[in-house]
Write a protein that holds these residues in place. Structure first.
Motif, PDB file in Angstrom:
ATOM      1  N   MET A   1       0.818  -1.218   0.000  1.00 12.98           N
ATOM      2  CA  MET A   1       0.000   0.000   0.000  1.00 12.98           C
ATOM      3  C   MET A   1       0.854   1.271   0.000  1.00 12.98           C
ATOM      4  N   LEU A   2       2.185   1.098  -0.042  1.00  8.04           N
ATOM      5  CA  LEU A   2       3.080   2.258   0.004  1.00  8.04           C
ATOM      6  C   LEU A   2       2.811   3.215  -1.148  1.00  8.04           C
ATOM      7  N   GLY A   3       2.612   2.652  -2.355  1.00 11.81           N
ATOM      8  CA  GLY A   3       2.367   3.494  -3.510  1.00 11.81           C
ATOM      9  C   GLY A   3       1.085   4.304  -3.389  1.00 11.81           C
ATOM     10  N   THR A   4       0.041   3.670  -2.877  1.00 11.75           N
ATOM     11  CA  THR A   4      -1.242   4.354  -2.687  1.00 11.75           C
ATOM     12  C   THR A   4      -1.115   5.462  -1.653  1.00 11.75           C
ATOM     13  N   LEU A   5      -0.429   5.182  -0.552  1.00 12.19           N
ATOM     14  CA  LEU A   5      -0.241   6.187   0.491  1.00 12.19           C
ATOM     15  C   LEU A   5       0.567   7.379  -0.038  1.00 12.19           C
ATOM     16  N   MET A   6       1.580   7.080  -0.846  1.00 12.15           N
ATOM     17  CA  MET A   6       2.374   8.140  -1.470  1.00 12.15           C
ATOM     18  C   MET A   6       1.489   8.985  -2.390  1.00 12.15           C
ATOM     19  N   ASN A   7       0.631   8.319  -3.161  1.00 13.31           N
ATOM     20  CA  ASN A   7      -0.262   9.014  -4.083  1.00 13.31           C
ATOM     21  C   ASN A   7      -1.237   9.920  -3.337  1.00 13.31           C
ATOM     22  N   VAL A   8      -1.800   9.407  -2.264  1.00 10.41           N
ATOM     23  CA  VAL A   8      -2.718  10.199  -1.442  1.00 10.41           C
ATOM     24  C   VAL A   8      -2.010  11.432  -0.894  1.00 10.41           C
ATOM     25  N   GLY A   9      -0.778  11.249  -0.431  1.00 15.24           N
ATOM     26  CA  GLY A   9      -0.010  12.360   0.128  1.00 15.24           C
ATOM     27  C   GLY A   9       0.276  13.450  -0.888  1.00 15.24           C
ATOM     28  N   THR A  10       0.594  13.051  -2.131  1.00 15.21           N
ATOM     29  CA  THR A  10       0.900  14.059  -3.153  1.00 15.21           C
ATOM     30  C   THR A  10      -0.365  14.807  -3.586  1.00 15.21           C
TER      31      THR A  10
ATOM     32  N   LEU B   1       5.314   2.546 -10.696  1.00 14.91           N
ATOM     33  CA  LEU B   1       4.266   3.225 -11.459  1.00 14.91           C
ATOM     34  C   LEU B   1       3.472   4.185 -10.577  1.00 14.91           C
ATOM     35  N   TYR B   2       3.181   3.770  -9.361  1.00 14.76           N
ATOM     36  CA  TYR B   2       2.454   4.652  -8.445  1.00 14.76           C
ATOM     37  C   TYR B   2       3.303   5.841  -8.029  1.00 14.76           C
ATOM     38  N   PHE B   3       4.611   5.650  -7.940  1.00 16.53           N
ATOM     39  CA  PHE B   3       5.502   6.778  -7.631  1.00 16.53           C
ATOM     40  C   PHE B   3       5.440   7.799  -8.774  1.00 16.53           C
TER      41      PHE B   3
ATOM     42  N   LYS C   1       2.993   8.095 -10.967  1.00 11.30           N
ATOM     43  CA  LYS C   1       1.634   8.636 -10.963  1.00 11.30           C
ATOM     44  C   LYS C   1       1.487   9.719  -9.895  1.00 11.30           C
ATOM     45  N   SER C   2       2.156   9.522  -8.773  1.00 15.93           N
ATOM     46  CA  SER C   2       2.088  10.495  -7.680  1.00 15.93           C
ATOM     47  C   SER C   2       2.618  11.846  -8.112  1.00 15.93           C
ATOM     48  N   VAL C   3       3.698  11.840  -8.891  1.00 16.54           N
ATOM     49  CA  VAL C   3       4.271  13.094  -9.382  1.00 16.54           C
ATOM     50  C   VAL C   3       3.281  13.796 -10.313  1.00 16.54           C
ATOM     51  N   LEU C   4       2.674  13.029 -11.214  1.00 12.43           N
ATOM     52  CA  LEU C   4       1.687  13.592 -12.136  1.00 12.43           C
ATOM     53  C   LEU C   4       0.474  14.133 -11.382  1.00 12.43           C
ATOM     54  N   ASP C   5       0.015  13.369 -10.395  1.00 12.88           N
ATOM     55  CA  ASP C   5      -1.169  13.783  -9.628  1.00 12.88           C
ATOM     56  C   ASP C   5      -0.902  14.985  -8.737  1.00 12.88           C
ATOM     57  N   LEU C   6       0.362  15.190  -8.382  1.00 10.07           N
ATOM     58  CA  LEU C   6       0.720  16.377  -7.603  1.00 10.07           C
ATOM     59  C   LEU C   6       0.367  17.632  -8.393  1.00 10.07           C
ATOM     60  N   PHE C   7       0.761  17.661  -9.663  1.00  5.47           N
ATOM     61  CA  PHE C   7       0.488  18.824 -10.509  1.00  5.47           C
ATOM     62  C   PHE C   7      -0.985  18.881 -10.917  1.00  5.47           C
ATOM     63  N   SER C   8      -1.560  17.711 -11.194  1.00  6.73           N
ATOM     64  CA  SER C   8      -2.972  17.669 -11.594  1.00  6.73           C
ATOM     65  C   SER C   8      -3.883  18.165 -10.479  1.00  6.73           C
ATOM     66  N   SER C   9      -3.616  17.726  -9.251  1.00  4.56           N
ATOM     67  CA  SER C   9      -4.459  18.132  -8.126  1.00  4.56           C
ATOM     68  C   SER C   9      -4.338  19.624  -7.847  1.00  4.56           C
ATOM     69  N   ALA C  10      -3.134  20.174  -8.051  1.00  4.32           N
ATOM     70  CA  ALA C  10      -2.947  21.616  -7.871  1.00  4.32           C
ATOM     71  C   ALA C  10      -3.780  22.383  -8.898  1.00  4.32           C
ATOM     72  N   ALA C  11      -3.755  21.918 -10.160  1.00  2.62           N
ATOM     73  CA  ALA C  11      -4.530  22.574 -11.211  1.00  2.62           C
ATOM     74  C   ALA C  11      -6.030  22.435 -10.956  1.00  2.62           C
ATOM     75  N   LEU C  12      -6.448  21.251 -10.545  1.00  2.00           N
ATOM     76  CA  LEU C  12      -7.869  21.010 -10.284  1.00  2.00           C
ATOM     77  C   LEU C  12      -8.373  21.860  -9.118  1.00  2.00           C
ATOM     78  N   ALA C  13      -7.586  21.914  -8.050  1.00  2.00           N
ATOM     79  CA  ALA C  13      -7.993  22.688  -6.874  1.00  2.00           C
ATOM     80  C   ALA C  13      -8.068  24.181  -7.191  1.00  2.00           C
ATOM     81  N   THR C  14      -7.235  24.625  -8.109  1.00  2.00           N
ATOM     82  CA  THR C  14      -7.284  26.026  -8.532  1.00  2.00           C
ATOM     83  C   THR C  14      -8.645  26.361  -9.139  1.00  2.00           C
ATOM     84  N   SER C  15      -9.231  25.375  -9.853  1.00  2.00           N
ATOM     85  CA  SER C  15     -10.519  25.592 -10.521  1.00  2.00           C
ATOM     86  C   SER C  15     -11.715  25.184  -9.675  1.00  2.00           C
ATOM     87  N   PHE C  16     -11.616  24.037  -9.006  1.00  2.00           N
ATOM     88  CA  PHE C  16     -12.771  23.473  -8.305  1.00  2.00           C
ATOM     89  C   PHE C  16     -12.811  23.763  -6.805  1.00  2.00           C
ATOM     90  N   GLY C  17     -11.654  24.043  -6.224  1.00  2.00           N
ATOM     91  CA  GLY C  17     -11.640  24.327  -4.800  1.00  2.00           C
ATOM     92  C   GLY C  17     -11.413  23.106  -3.916  1.00  2.00           C
TER      93      GLY C  17
END
Length: 225
Positions: free
Chosen positions: A1-10, A128-130, A132-148
């Motif tokens: 579950m390390l990869g999932t936890l890392m993904n959640v954190g990012t 792969l999850y590591f 993905k975590s990097v990609l989701d870090l930037f994606s979540s920042a962009a999404l939060a900018t629009s959706f809150g």
């Protein structure tokens, strides 16, 4: 579950950054960013959907899955969870639920989620999850900018879905062959196309009610491919 936890954190980190930026941006900038995310979602969705090797299987999966999801009214359950969280955190953001759902779908529909689950489920290092975590870090920042703030709370279904998929992949790794993963990814892409259309307000589609299509695609692929 390390990869999932890392993904959640990012995702938490990226969402926090996006929220800090969101509070300082004018509405016109948020609107254009929102539209950009819609176009991005459409592009990703079409790219994934075109990977299918069997269009008939894709159509059957999305139609049967949609019928099942509509009968179960899955969207209502997710919206209740979103509303519950919104009340608990006393958020006044009108796009809370939309951000919650959109972020969850974007983070979970890609092939990296499925392949990463198989990789980690087999006990290998979750590379792969590591990634993905990097990609989701930037994606979540962009999404939060629009959706809150709704994007931040998408980590709850993300953890449940991705963690559960990792555990399941460990048990069913012999079943999840490459053709099955390809069709599963393609159906996920079609769902993202629907999400993109909804984000752009072209057509409101009950995306969550189509989620059973993912399971249907696995079953049909296993039986006929």
């Amino acid at each position: 579950m390390l990869g999932t936890l890392m993904n959640v954190g990012t995702v938490i980190a990226g969402s926090t950054i996006g929220l800090l930026v969101h509070s300082k941006l004018p509405k016109t900038i948020i609107t254009i960013a929102f539209q950009g995310i819609g176009l991005f979602t459409l592009t990703i969705g079409f790219t994934m959907a075109m990977k299918t090797q069997n269009f008939l299987l894709m159509v059957l999966s999305i139609v049967l899955g949609g019928i099942i999801g509509q009968a179960l009214n899955l969207e209502a359950y997710i919206e209740r969870l979103s509303h519950f969280l919104k009340v608990k955190v006393k958020s006044k953001n009108e796009k809370f639920t939309e951000g919650f759902i959109s972020a969850f779908l974007l983070f979970c529909m890609g092939s990296m989620t499925i392949m990463g689950a198989i990789e980690e489920g087999l006990g290998n290092r979750p590379n792969l999850y590591f990634a993905k975590s990097v990609l989701d870090l930037f994606s979540s920042a962009a999404l939060a900018t629009s959706f809150g703030v709704g994007v931040l709370f998408s980590v709850i279904p993300l953890f449940i879905y991705q963690g559960g998929l990792t555990l399941l992949a460990g048990l069913l790794h012999n079943v999840l062959t490459e053709p099955i993963v390809t069709e599963l990814t393609a159906v996920g892409g079609l769902i993202l196309v629907g999400l993109g259309l909804t984000i752009l307000e072209i057509k409101e589609i009950k995306i969550l009610n189509m989620l059973p299509a993912l399971l249907i695609s696995v079953i049909l692929s296993y039986l006929f491919l």
